[in-house]
Motif scaffolding. Structure first.
Motif, PDB file in Angstrom:
ATOM      1  N   LEU A 194       0.757  -1.242  -0.046  1.00 20.10           N
ATOM      2  CA  LEU A 194      -0.151  -0.037   0.303  1.00 20.10           C
ATOM      3  C   LEU A 194       0.712   1.225   0.262  1.00 20.10           C
ATOM      4  N   ASP A 195       1.741   0.845   0.402  1.00 17.48           N
ATOM      5  CA  ASP A 195       2.579   2.483   0.449  1.00 17.48           C
ATOM      6  C   ASP A 195       3.605   2.721  -0.537  1.00 17.48           C
ATOM      7  N   LEU A 196       3.356   1.279  -1.622  1.00 13.19           N
ATOM      8  CA  LEU A 196       3.609   1.810  -2.942  1.00 13.19           C
ATOM      9  C   LEU A 196       1.673   2.611  -3.908  1.00 13.19           C
ATOM     10  N   LEU A 197       0.985   1.559  -3.613  1.00 15.77           N
ATOM     11  CA  LEU A 197      -0.420   1.638  -4.382  1.00 15.77           C
ATOM     12  C   LEU A 197      -0.717   2.948  -4.139  1.00 15.77           C
ATOM     13  N   ALA A 198      -1.063   3.277  -2.581  1.00 10.80           N
ATOM     14  CA  ALA A 198      -2.213   4.336  -2.463  1.00 10.80           C
ATOM     15  C   ALA A 198      -1.738   6.000  -2.896  1.00 10.80           C
ATOM     16  N   PRO A 199       0.034   6.278  -2.958  1.00 11.48           N
ATOM     17  CA  PRO A 199       0.710   7.541  -3.513  1.00 11.48           C
ATOM     18  C   PRO A 199       0.377   7.594  -5.704  1.00 11.48           C
ATOM     19  N   MET A 200       0.483   5.893  -5.948  1.00  7.84           N
ATOM     20  CA  MET A 200       0.366   6.022  -7.240  1.00  7.84           C
ATOM     21  C   MET A 200      -1.460   5.808  -7.763  1.00  7.84           C
ATOM     22  N   ALA A 201      -1.798   6.062  -6.571  1.00  5.61           N
ATOM     23  CA  ALA A 201      -3.368   6.031  -7.100  1.00  5.61           C
ATOM     24  C   ALA A 201      -3.731   7.846  -6.805  1.00  5.61           C
ATOM     25  N   LYS A 202      -3.160   8.125  -5.823  1.00  4.27           N
ATOM     26  CA  LYS A 202      -3.777   9.667  -5.850  1.00  4.27           C
ATOM     27  C   LYS A 202      -3.229  10.195  -7.335  1.00  4.27           C
ATOM     28  N   GLN A 203      -2.333   9.828  -8.362  1.00  3.29           N
ATOM     29  CA  GLN A 203      -2.084  10.328  -9.625  1.00  3.29           C
ATOM     30  C   GLN A 203      -2.453   9.068 -11.058  1.00  3.29           C
ATOM     31  N   GLY A 204      -3.568   8.388 -10.740  1.00  2.00           N
ATOM     32  CA  GLY A 204      -4.644   8.057 -11.578  1.00  2.00           C
ATOM     33  C   GLY A 204      -3.892   6.923 -11.844  1.00  2.00           C
ATOM     34  N   LEU A 205      -2.711   5.824 -11.509  1.00  2.00           N
ATOM     35  CA  LEU A 205      -1.793   5.192 -11.721  1.00  2.00           C
ATOM     36  C   LEU A 205      -2.317   3.574 -12.143  1.00  2.00           C
ATOM     37  N   VAL A 206      -3.266   3.504 -10.995  1.00  2.00           N
ATOM     38  CA  VAL A 206      -3.508   1.727 -10.358  1.00  2.00           C
ATOM     39  C   VAL A 206      -5.123   2.042  -9.444  1.00  2.00           C
ATOM     40  N   HIS A 207      -5.311   0.891 -10.881  1.00  2.00           N
ATOM     41  CA  HIS A 207      -6.690   0.086  -9.838  1.00  2.00           C
ATOM     42  C   HIS A 207      -6.335  -1.051  -9.435  1.00  2.00           C
ATOM     43  N   VAL A 208      -7.269  -1.794  -8.384  1.00  2.00           N
ATOM     44  CA  VAL A 208      -7.359  -3.160  -8.674  1.00  2.00           C
ATOM     45  C   VAL A 208      -8.553  -4.087  -8.342  1.00  2.00           C
ATOM     46  N   TYR A 209      -8.236  -5.530  -8.293  1.00  2.00           N
ATOM     47  CA  TYR A 209      -9.758  -6.392  -8.387  1.00  2.00           C
ATOM     48  C   TYR A 209      -9.176  -7.265  -7.838  1.00  2.00           C
ATOM     49  N   VAL A 210     -10.259  -7.343  -6.647  1.00  2.00           N
ATOM     50  CA  VAL A 210      -9.676  -8.660  -5.391  1.00  2.00           C
ATOM     51  C   VAL A 210     -10.996  -9.808  -5.948  1.00  2.00           C
ATOM     52  N   SER A 211     -10.088 -10.935  -6.907  1.00  2.00           N
ATOM     53  CA  SER A 211     -11.350 -12.327  -7.152  1.00  2.00           C
ATOM     54  C   SER A 211     -12.226 -13.091  -6.038  1.00  2.00           C
ATOM     55  N   ILE A 212     -13.297 -13.441  -5.815  1.00  2.00           N
ATOM     56  CA  ILE A 212     -13.901 -13.970  -4.920  1.00  2.00           C
ATOM     57  C   ILE A 212     -14.454 -14.445  -5.439  1.00  2.00           C
ATOM     58  N   THR A 213     -14.774 -16.308  -5.044  1.00  2.00           N
ATOM     59  CA  THR A 213     -15.690 -17.270  -6.373  1.00  2.00           C
ATOM     60  C   THR A 213     -16.773 -17.886  -5.185  1.00  2.00           C
ATOM     61  N   SER A 214     -16.653 -17.299  -3.731  1.00  2.00           N
ATOM     62  CA  SER A 214     -17.418 -18.259  -2.945  1.00  2.00           C
ATOM     63  C   SER A 214     -16.988 -17.564  -1.389  1.00  2.00           C
ATOM     64  N   LEU A 215     -18.088 -17.131  -0.857  1.00  2.00           N
ATOM     65  CA  LEU A 215     -18.354 -16.571   0.575  1.00  2.00           C
ATOM     66  C   LEU A 215     -18.058 -17.953   1.387  1.00  2.00           C
ATOM     67  N   ASP A 216     -18.280 -18.822   1.187  1.00  2.00           N
ATOM     68  CA  ASP A 216     -18.349 -20.089   1.768  1.00  2.00           C
ATOM     69  C   ASP A 216     -16.901 -21.081   2.555  1.00  2.00           C
ATOM     70  N   ASN A 217     -16.587 -20.691   3.188  1.00  2.00           N
ATOM     71  CA  ASN A 217     -15.070 -21.042   3.641  1.00  2.00           C
ATOM     72  C   ASN A 217     -15.031 -22.397   3.385  1.00  2.00           C
ATOM     73  N   ARG A 218     -15.439 -23.277   3.271  1.00  2.00           N
ATOM     74  CA  ARG A 218     -15.364 -24.863   3.747  1.00  2.00           C
ATOM     75  C   ARG A 218     -15.173 -25.257   1.553  1.00  2.00           C
ATOM     76  N   LEU A 219     -16.041 -24.323   0.914  1.00  2.00           N
ATOM     77  CA  LEU A 219     -16.272 -24.039  -0.399  1.00  2.00           C
ATOM     78  C   LEU A 219     -14.913 -24.051  -0.958  1.00  2.00           C
ATOM     79  N   SER A 220     -14.686 -22.699  -0.480  1.00  2.00           N
ATOM     80  CA  SER A 220     -13.467 -22.360  -0.500  1.00  2.00           C
ATOM     81  C   SER A 220     -11.971 -22.785  -0.546  1.00  2.00           C
TER      82      SER A 220
END
Length: 379
Positions: A194-220
């Motif tokens: 985050l020390d790299l990503l946060a300053p880059m975000a202020k400059q409009g240089l980064v975005h992130v997607y987090v992949s989630i397949t399931s909210l079920d711990n057992r299935l995951s």
């Protein structure tokens, strides 16, 4: 067990009998480029797989993760696929320890003469010169800046990144050059940077997607055994959002009769934790992944395996997979249309939108390396 990570037929069959703790694949599925095939033959003298003198059943030994450091020849991959929203990508690693059984990148291990099954998640390659190569490519006179997607084929923040820090080094080069980058991950390790990503975000240089397949711990735990737990991914969304990094959720893959019922729940939970963009991808089964997936279904969901594959084939024109642009991500037919309508309705109801576009106008080529001088190296 044969050399090179391959197994003979007897070992292969034994591996199919039960899941291997901490691994997604159930066996060493053979790659499509293998030139030799080994088979076990009973010679009548008993079998090394039959058990010891005490009568205990033989089981394959635990499979350790092996990491090979390699010097890559190039680091930026380019594509012109009309259904992929980026033209450049960087993959710091080959293979992925997360072990997601559904991973579309598994067949790429066949090019290394390794199994897209267990080899893909146990025999990994770290491109230790990735940052050096990236700096050289960005400094070429003809380079034209366009967003780079980091960790598309395999997760840039898989567990071995904690020690090798190649993704961190790549981000440092991109930050220095003010080069836009998009990331997708299912790991909480991204919070380290985050020390790299946060300053880059202020400059409009980064975005992130987090992949989630399931909210079920057992299935995951059986789908993606060494990836972050669902609640950790939600916390990661929140941490990125709180740090000012534009973040979205990728519901991927949507699996009929396994995880599709959770589509709306995942979107709602992700939005509550800061995600403001969203997307989804249907289960894809290219090349050897078909066999890896069928083995997993037989082990974990034998009662519905036939139904799952029937729905998959309904969405893929009667086949396990259809690679055509425009349909490979979304599928076609009534079930695929239903998923699309459900996603669109939830997307609008919850209030998702597009993440801000990345800015390519700030790019500054890296400083050229200083010429080596024998005299200068004395001081």
């Amino acid at each position: 067990m044969a050399m090179g990570g391959k197994t003979d037929a007897a070992t292969h069959d034994l591996l199919r009998e039960g899941p291997i703790k901490g691994r997604g694949a159930a066996s060493f599925v053979r790659g499509r480029f293998e030139k030799t095939v080994t088979e076990a033959e009973d010679d009548g003298w008993g079998s090394v797989y039959a058990g010891d003198e005490a009568g205990s059943d033989w089981r394959p030994p635990p499979l350790p993760t092996q990491v090979t450091e390699e010097r890559a020849r190039s680091i930026i991959s380019r594509n012109q696929s009309p259904d992929i929203p980026f033209s450049q990508s960087v993959n710091p690693y080959r293979g992925c320890e997360h072990g997601c059984v559904y991973c579309f990148a598994r067949p790429s291990h066949a090019y290394l003469d390794l199994s897209p099954g267990l080899d893909f998640e146990t025999k990994l390659y770290a491109k230790t010169n990735a940052a050096q190569l990236l700096r050289a490519e960005l400094g070429k006179r003809g380079y034209r800046c366009s967003s780079i997607s980091l960790g598309i084929n395999t997760d840039a923040y898989q567990p071995i990144e904690k020690r090798h820090r190649i993704t961190r080094q790549v981000l440092e080069v991109l930050a220095e050059c003010r080069h836009p980058v998009g990331l997708i991950t299912k790991s909480g390790l991204i919070r380290r940077d985050l020390d790299l990503l946060a300053p880059m975000a202020k400059q409009g240089l980064v975005h992130v997607y987090v992949s989630i397949t399931s909210l079920d711990n057992r299935l995951s735990a059986i789908l993606e055994p060494r990836a972050a737990a669902p609640h950790t991914r939600l916390k990661t969304l929140q941490a990125l959002h709180d740090a000012g990094v534009p973040v979205g959720v990728m519901v991927a893959p949507v699996i009929p009769m396994i995880s599709d019922r959770e589509l709306e729940q995942i979107l709602e939970a992700a939005y509550a934790h800061g995600a403001r963009g969203a997307g989804y991808v249907l289960l894809r089964l290219p090349h050897e992944l078909k066999e890896v997936w069928r083995e997993w279904l037989a082990l974990h969901y034998p009662d519905r395996a036939a139904h799952v594959m029937s729905l998959v084939q309904q969405m893929r024109g009667g086949k396990d997979y259809d690679s055509r642009y425009g349909t490979r991500m979304r599928g076609e037919g009534p079930f695929a249309d239903l998923i699309a309508m459900r996603f669109a309705k939830a997307y609008k109801r919850i209030g998702f939108g597009r993440l801000p576009p990345l800015d390519t106008s700030q790019f500054v080529p890296p400083d050229p390396p200083r010429p080596r001088s024998p005299q200068g190296e004395l001081f």
